[in-house]
Design an enzyme around this catalytic site. Structure first.
Site, PDB file in Angstrom:
ATOM      1  N   TYR A   1      32.370  33.580  40.155  1.00 23.47           N
ATOM      2  CA  TYR A   1      32.317  35.075  40.503  1.00 23.47           C
ATOM      3  C   TYR A   1      30.905  35.659  40.889  1.00 23.47           C
ATOM      4  O   TYR A   1      29.890  35.472  40.025  1.00 23.47           O
ATOM      5  CB  TYR A   1      32.776  35.874  39.027  1.00 23.47           C
ATOM      6  CG  TYR A   1      32.893  37.129  38.973  1.00 23.47           C
ATOM      7  CD1 TYR A   1      33.043  37.783  40.190  1.00 23.47           C
ATOM      8  CD2 TYR A   1      32.969  37.854  38.066  1.00 23.47           C
ATOM      9  CE1 TYR A   1      33.389  39.236  40.131  1.00 23.47           C
ATOM     10  CE2 TYR A   1      33.330  39.188  37.655  1.00 23.47           C
ATOM     11  CZ  TYR A   1      33.405  39.990  39.098  1.00 23.47           C
ATOM     12  OH  TYR A   1      33.713  41.216  38.928  1.00 23.47           O
TER      13      TYR A   1
ATOM     14  N   LYS B   1      35.416  34.629  43.736  1.00 24.40           N
ATOM     15  CA  LYS B   1      35.652  36.254  44.013  1.00 24.40           C
ATOM     16  C   LYS B   1      34.347  36.553  44.467  1.00 24.40           C
ATOM     17  O   LYS B   1      33.387  36.402  43.902  1.00 24.40           O
ATOM     18  CB  LYS B   1      36.001  36.874  42.806  1.00 24.40           C
ATOM     19  CG  LYS B   1      36.339  38.456  43.119  1.00 24.40           C
ATOM     20  CD  LYS B   1      36.687  38.981  41.565  1.00 24.40           C
ATOM     21  CE  LYS B   1      36.656  40.574  42.065  1.00 24.40           C
ATOM     22  NZ  LYS B   1      36.718  41.392  40.767  1.00 24.40           N
TER      23      LYS B   1
END
Length: 312
Positions: free
Chosen positions: A145, A174
């Site tokens: 992330y 992400k």
């Protein structure tokens, strides 16, 4: 270790988590939200992403929110909707524990933030060591992330992400940095079937798809799941002009959501328009009164998009 499988392409939602007036988990509202998102066609639900107030929860609360999400989906026939769990923590040891908890609670993958309490110590070498150690230990596949806003400005570049992508249990990322160039540098090296790259913002959704991404994991999906599904389907069907038109509208919506009070604002919009959930957040976040939304200039943009959502 054989290579683990990434989550499938699609559109995912970092779901907000609802509390009651005592700041305890509001299970009926959480279940109502999960169900509306699933009915909106989401590919998966990220529990304890940045919108899920993970840092404000105990370990038991985190585990319970994951299991409640999985149970709600299964009981309503949405067995194929994935549950991804945010498991970032400030130590490698705690992150490993949260990954094990996520597996026990029914998550299929975990999303891991880079620790940021001591930014000067987070050299490239240390970042690589952290994510690899977590992936070595995790009983389910891990994803990276990258969100500089919540990691004291730490922004992983494409070389670091590509190096981590070689690990057989690190299966995606992400990118909430919104950097399409970075996204394409990674997608040009790895297929989505081996390492899935997701845009972390709606305003990069279609642009990311055009650059080879697997889709998006974006906050605005909390409000507009069906419209995100429309955009994804338009792209898949090759209707690029229509997709670009809708992307423009959703891009304005993404900008608007950033102006309405953060997580409290998202909860206020959901409560006002979809009939469930209070707007309580855990401090130091600020609650937003749904009745005050009309005073915010950007709110009408969201209201117009919600009207389109409800027509679908």
């Amino acid at each position: 270790m054989s290579r683990s499988a990434p989550p499938p392409p699609g559109y995912y939602v970092p779901a907000v988590l609802f509390f009651d007036e005592n700041e305890d988990l509001d299970e009926p509202s959480i279940k109502a939200h999960v169900l509306r998102l699933a009915q909106g066609g989401v590919t998966g639900i990220l529990v304890q992403g940045s919108n899920g107030e993970a840092q404000h929860l105990s370990h038991d609360e985190r585990k319970h929110a994951i299991s409640l999400t999985r149970k709600t989906l299964d009981e309503n026939g949405f067995n194929s909707v994935l549950v991804i769990a945010g498991t970032g923590a400030q130590s490698t040891r705690e992150t490993k524990k949260l990954c094990a908890d996520a597996k026990d609670a029914g998550a299929s993958h975990v999303l891991v933030l880079t620790p940021s309490t001591w930014p000067p110590q987070m050299t490239v070498e240390n970042i690589l060591r952290f994510h690899r150690a977590v992936a070595d230990s995790s009983p389910i596949p891990t994803m990276i992330y990258n969100f500089p806003v919540v990691t004291a400005g730490i922004d992983l570049d494409s070389d670091v992400i590509a190096a981590l992508a070689e690990h057989p249990n690190i299966v995606g990322t992400k990118l909430s940095c919104g950097n399409i160039g970075k996204l394409q540098r990674v997608t040009s090296r790895f297929s989505s079937s081996e390492f899935a790259v997701f845009a972390g913002r709606t305003d990069a959704f279609l642009h990311g798809l055009n650059a080879g991404s697997a889709g998006t994991i974006a906050a605005l999906v909390n409000i507009l799941p069906k419209l995100h599904g429309c955009l994804y389907n338009l792209f898949q069907d090759g209707n690029i002009k229509e997709a670009m038109d809708l992307q423009g509208k959703l891009g304005h919506g993404d900008w608007a959501i950033s102006k309405i009070g953060g997580i409290g604002g998202v909860k206020a919009v959901v409560s006002k328009h979809f009939g469930y959930g209070e707007t309580h957040v855990r401090g130091p976040l600020k609650t937003v009164n749904p009745e005050s939304l009309v005073e915010i200039k950007s709110y009408q943009t969201l209201a117009d998009l919600i009207a389109l959502e409800k027509e679908l």
